[in-house]
Design an enzyme around this catalytic site. Structure first.
Site, short mmCIF file in Angstrom:
data_model
loop_
_atom_site.label_atom_id
_atom_site.label_comp_id
_atom_site.label_asym_id
_atom_site.label_seq_id
_atom_site.Cartn_x
_atom_site.Cartn_y
_atom_site.Cartn_z
N GLY A 302 0.83 -1.20 0.00
CA GLY A 302 0.00 0.00 0.00
C GLY A 302 0.86 1.24 0.00
O GLY A 302 1.99 1.24 -0.52
N GLU A 303 0.35 2.33 0.57
CA GLU A 303 1.05 3.61 0.69
C GLU A 303 1.25 4.31 -0.66
O GLU A 303 1.82 5.38 -0.72
CB GLU A 303 2.45 3.45 1.32
CG GLU A 303 2.49 2.79 2.66
CD GLU A 303 3.92 2.64 3.20
OE1 GLU A 303 4.88 3.06 2.49
OE2 GLU A 303 4.08 2.10 4.30
N GLY A 304 0.84 3.69 -1.77
CA GLY A 304 1.18 4.22 -3.08
C GLY A 304 2.49 3.68 -3.60
O GLY A 304 3.00 4.14 -4.63
#
Length: 335
Positions: A302-304
């Site tokens: 996640g997190e980009g």
């Protein structure tokens, strides 16, 4: 800033927002065919260059400014025991992002993206969707407006990511509600759920789906989603209004934008998906959205992070498109 009046009005935006520029794409394709390489030999890199040309309305697009935004939210569904980590971790990770210590910070730095983090009322989680709608329409529209406001109109590309303990359950719920199928097929381990945790996720989602039947796609976002999911939708629409291509991250980020696709598939035409997540529901979701990921690296952070990594590939595609010599320039025979 975009003004979102109602959820019911969102699908109609597909008729008024900018479309891909066919002339710029055709001109970019002619350039690709004149470069010192066999036609099509750079594969997906060529298609990425044409994608950028079409959405930036420029036959020779460049990425002068890449923006990355991570939206963070907390979720009432955590009351059902779907999360192996406490919700306090959301705020702790936001602090880590702001201090530069997370994976997304390093990937943005090396791939040339300016990162910002938008925390969305972390001290006030959404409601538990097994007991009622996660958000009211007003709360959903407010979060969408926050997402839209975060977009830099001067950016050439937008990388989107998220953070929120419990939001892998949100992603699976959205995907199941929008595209059907058996709930277990959409559910994965997220940040490390064991077999009992997976069972709690499945049970919570099935109860949520039973409670919230027959809703239109944007109503599904309000009933089952979270503030960071709504903010991602708002950012996607704002980017479209400025002809800014978007790189979505993995399962959670893609599922966040999925209500827009379900409302009108054209609303995600300007979006790339950075990678296919190791979360089992993501490949199924990409098939439903008719999207091909840029990368397949077995990531699920996640997190980009996957989107930021894909930005490097996008930059490489444009470097080849703009920097290579044509046959005429190089004095190389085409025959």
């Amino acid at each position: 800033m975009m003004d979102f009046q109602s959820l019911a009005a969102i699908p109609a935006l597909a008729d008024s927002l900018p479309e891909a520029d066919a002339e710029a794409r055709a001109a970019a394709a002619r350039r690709q065919d004149s470069l010192t390489k066999p036609p099509g030999s750079l594969g997906r890199l060529e298609e990425l260059a044409l994608f950028m040309a079409a959405w930036r309305a420029d036959p020779r697009p460049r990425i002068g400014r890449a923006q990355a935004v991570v939206f963070a939210g907390n979720h009432g569904i955590c009351a059902q025991g779907v999360n192996p980590y406490p919700q306090a971790v959301t705020a702790q990770m936001v602090a880590n992002f702001e201090a530069g210590g997370a994976s997304i910070n390093q990937l943005c730095r090396v791939n040339g993206a300016a990162l910002s983090v938008v925390a969305l009322e972390l001290d006030r989680p959404t409601a538990d969707f097994t007991e009622g709608p996660a958000m009211t329409e007003a709360e959903t529209l407010e979060a969408m407006a926050r997402g839209a406001a975060a977009v830099d109109p001067g950016a050439d590309v937008l990388v989107l990511g998220e953070m929120g303990i419990g939001n892998s359950t949100i992603a699976a719920a959205l995907a199941a509600a929008l595209f059907g199928g058996a709930v277990p097929d959409w559910v994965g381990p997220g940040t490390g759920s064991d077999a009992e945790g997976l069972a709690r996720k499945v049970s919570a989602i099935e109860r949520g789906l039973a409670r919230h039947r027959g809703l239109r796609p944007m109503q599904v976002l309000a009933a089952l989603g979270g503030r960071e999911q709504a903010a991602i939708c708002g950012a996607v629409l704002a980017a479209r209004s400025h002809r800014i291509p978007v790189i979505l991250d993995g399962f959670i980020c893609t599922a966040a934008a999925a209500p827009l696709y379900a409302a009108d598939p054209r609303l995600l035409d300007h979006c790339l998906v950075g990678h296919v997540s190791a979360e089992p529901g993501h490949r199924r979701l990409l098939e439903a959205l008719k999207k091909q990921p840029v990368l397949a690296f077995d990531m699920r952070l996640g997190e980009g992070s996957g989107a930021a990594l894909a930005l490097g590939i996008l930059r490489a595609a444009l470097e080849c498109h703009n920097g290579m010599a044509t046959f005429g320039e190089a004095g190389v025979s085409e025959a």
